[in-house]
Write an enzyme that holds these catalytic residues in place. Structure first.
Site, PDB file in Angstrom:
ATOM      1  CE  LYS A   1      -0.731  -0.382   4.460  1.00 35.96           C
ATOM      2  NZ  LYS A   1      -0.234  -0.935   5.287  1.00 35.96           N
TER       3      LYS A   1
ATOM      4  NE  ARG B   1       0.218  -0.011  11.737  1.00 36.43           N
ATOM      5  CZ  ARG B   1       1.111   0.138  10.749  1.00 36.43           C
ATOM      6  NH1 ARG B   1       0.823   1.659  10.394  1.00 36.43           N
ATOM      7  NH2 ARG B   1       1.635  -0.357  10.973  1.00 36.43           N
TER       8      ARG B   1
ATOM      9  NE  ARG C   1       9.030  -4.569   3.862  1.00 34.19           N
ATOM     10  CZ  ARG C   1       7.722  -3.585   4.632  1.00 34.19           C
ATOM     11  NH1 ARG C   1       7.267  -3.656   3.879  1.00 34.19           N
ATOM     12  NH2 ARG C   1       7.732  -4.060   5.505  1.00 34.19           N
TER      13      ARG C   1
ATOM     14  NE  ARG D   1       9.846  -0.779   7.248  1.00 36.88           N
ATOM     15  CZ  ARG D   1       8.344  -0.970   7.003  1.00 36.88           C
ATOM     16  NH1 ARG D   1       7.852  -0.261   5.993  1.00 36.88           N
ATOM     17  NH2 ARG D   1       6.958  -1.382   8.537  1.00 36.88           N
TER      18      ARG D   1
ATOM     19  NE  ARG E   1       6.273  -4.059  11.504  1.00 31.88           N
ATOM     20  CZ  ARG E   1       5.939  -3.721   9.981  1.00 31.88           C
ATOM     21  NH1 ARG E   1       6.357  -3.875   8.601  1.00 31.88           N
ATOM     22  NH2 ARG E   1       5.193  -2.262   9.356  1.00 31.88           N
TER      23      ARG E   1
HETATM   24  P1  AMP Z   1       4.273   0.747   8.534  1.00 25.57           P
HETATM   25  O1  AMP Z   1       5.299   1.951   7.994  1.00 25.57           O
HETATM   26  O2  AMP Z   1       2.884   2.203   8.387  1.00 25.57           O
HETATM   27  O3  AMP Z   1       4.337  -0.447   8.688  1.00 25.57           O
HETATM   28  O4  AMP Z   1       4.458   1.159  10.504  1.00 25.57           O
HETATM   29  C1  AMP Z   1       5.756   0.831  11.118  1.00 25.57           C
HETATM   30  C2  AMP Z   1       5.922   1.505  12.807  1.00 25.57           C
HETATM   31  O5  AMP Z   1       5.155   2.010  12.796  1.00 25.57           O
HETATM   32  C3  AMP Z   1       4.819   0.234  12.929  1.00 25.57           C
HETATM   33  O6  AMP Z   1       4.553  -0.853  13.019  1.00 25.57           O
HETATM   34  C4  AMP Z   1       4.033   0.674  14.086  1.00 25.57           C
HETATM   35  O7  AMP Z   1       5.336   0.461  15.728  1.00 25.57           O
HETATM   36  C5  AMP Z   1       4.724   2.060  14.358  1.00 25.57           C
HETATM   37  N1  AMP Z   1       2.843   2.894  13.641  1.00 25.57           N
HETATM   38  C6  AMP Z   1       2.982   3.775  12.157  1.00 25.57           C
HETATM   39  N2  AMP Z   1       1.908   4.065  12.229  1.00 25.57           N
HETATM   40  C7  AMP Z   1       0.661   4.025  12.932  1.00 25.57           C
HETATM   41  C8  AMP Z   1       0.022   4.215  14.173  1.00 25.57           C
HETATM   42  N3  AMP Z   1      -1.587   4.892  13.243  1.00 25.57           N
HETATM   43  N4  AMP Z   1      -0.671   3.766  15.431  1.00 25.57           N
HETATM   44  C9  AMP Z   1       0.306   3.240  15.978  1.00 25.57           C
HETATM   45  N5  AMP Z   1       1.940   3.234  15.576  1.00 25.57           N
HETATM   46  C10 AMP Z   1       2.225   2.751  14.284  1.00 25.57           C
END
Ligand code: AMP
Length: 187
Positions: free
Chosen positions: A13, A88, A127, A133, A144
């Site tokens: 996404k 989320r 990935r 990351r 996750r």
């Molecule tokens: P992402 O790149 O969207 O997969 O986010 C990486 C990490 O950032 C997640 O695994 C969470 O630890 C944190 N994170 C990002 N967005 C949120 C959110 N809306 N609520 C809580 N944690 C978030």
């Protein structure tokens, strides 16, 4: 146009959000990228969230609502935005609904990217190492996914009830998914 993109980690996404944002002149709001930037810059926010992010768990709703509120106040959001990674959790979705309705605004569509679990795991494996990351360690990736199912998947029925949810099949190439995404948006 204001959009929410939903879907498990690894579904693609972020890539789709970037492409559409450029094409339609929308702000791409990736909360994950914002947090990673804060960690890299060593800000107070970064220090607060690093350990939680590295473990694959979610940052607190309170903090995330603050982060998104600050982001919405920036001028590029006026032309519309794509939310990628927020909300989320149900409390985040409710906070977003409240923020928008107090400004007389609404989300135009919620797009769910769907991919079966086997394919997802393959993409996440691809990935690993390709993107530097800290949360791409295999155990963290699995955590996750588990967190997505427990805390984020309930948003699917929330947005179905509200009537704004549309699904996109995330199988295939970036271009194939992009085409399906445009079709769903424009119908
Ligand atoms: P992402 O790149 O969207 O997969 O986010 C990486 C990490 O950032 C997640 O695994 C969470 O630890 C944190 N994170 C990002 N967005 C949120 C959110 N809306 N609520 C809580 N944690 C978030």
């Amino acid at each position: 146009m204001r959009l929410i993109l939903l879907g498990p980690p690894g579904v693609g996404k972020g890539t789709q959000a970037k492409g559409l944002a450029v094409e339609r002149g929308l702000a791409h709001i990736s909360t994950g990228e914002m947090l990673r930037a804060a960690v890299a810059a060593g800000t107070a926010l970064g220090k607060q969230v690093q350990a939680v992010m590295d473990s694959g768990h979610l940052v607190s709703d309170e903090l995330m609502v603050q982060v998104i509120q600050d982001r919405f106040s920036q001028p590029d959001c006026a032309k519309g935005y794509i939310l990628d990674g927020f909300p989320r959790t149900l409390p985040q979705a409710h906070a977003l609904d409240a923020m928008l309705s107090s400004d007389g605004q609404k989300i135009d569509a919620v797009i769910l990217f769907e991919l079966d679990e086997e394919q997802l795991k393959q993409r996440l494996a691809g990935r690993r190492g390709a993107e530097a990351r800290a949360d791409d360690d295999v155990n963290v990736q699995l955590e996750r996914l588990r967190v997505y199912k427990a805390q984020t998947e309930p948003l699917v029925s929330h947005y179905k009830k509200v009537g704004s949810l549309k699904s996109v099949d995330a199988n295939g190439s970036i271009e194939q998914v992009a085409e399906r995404f445009r079709k769903v948006l424009d119908t």
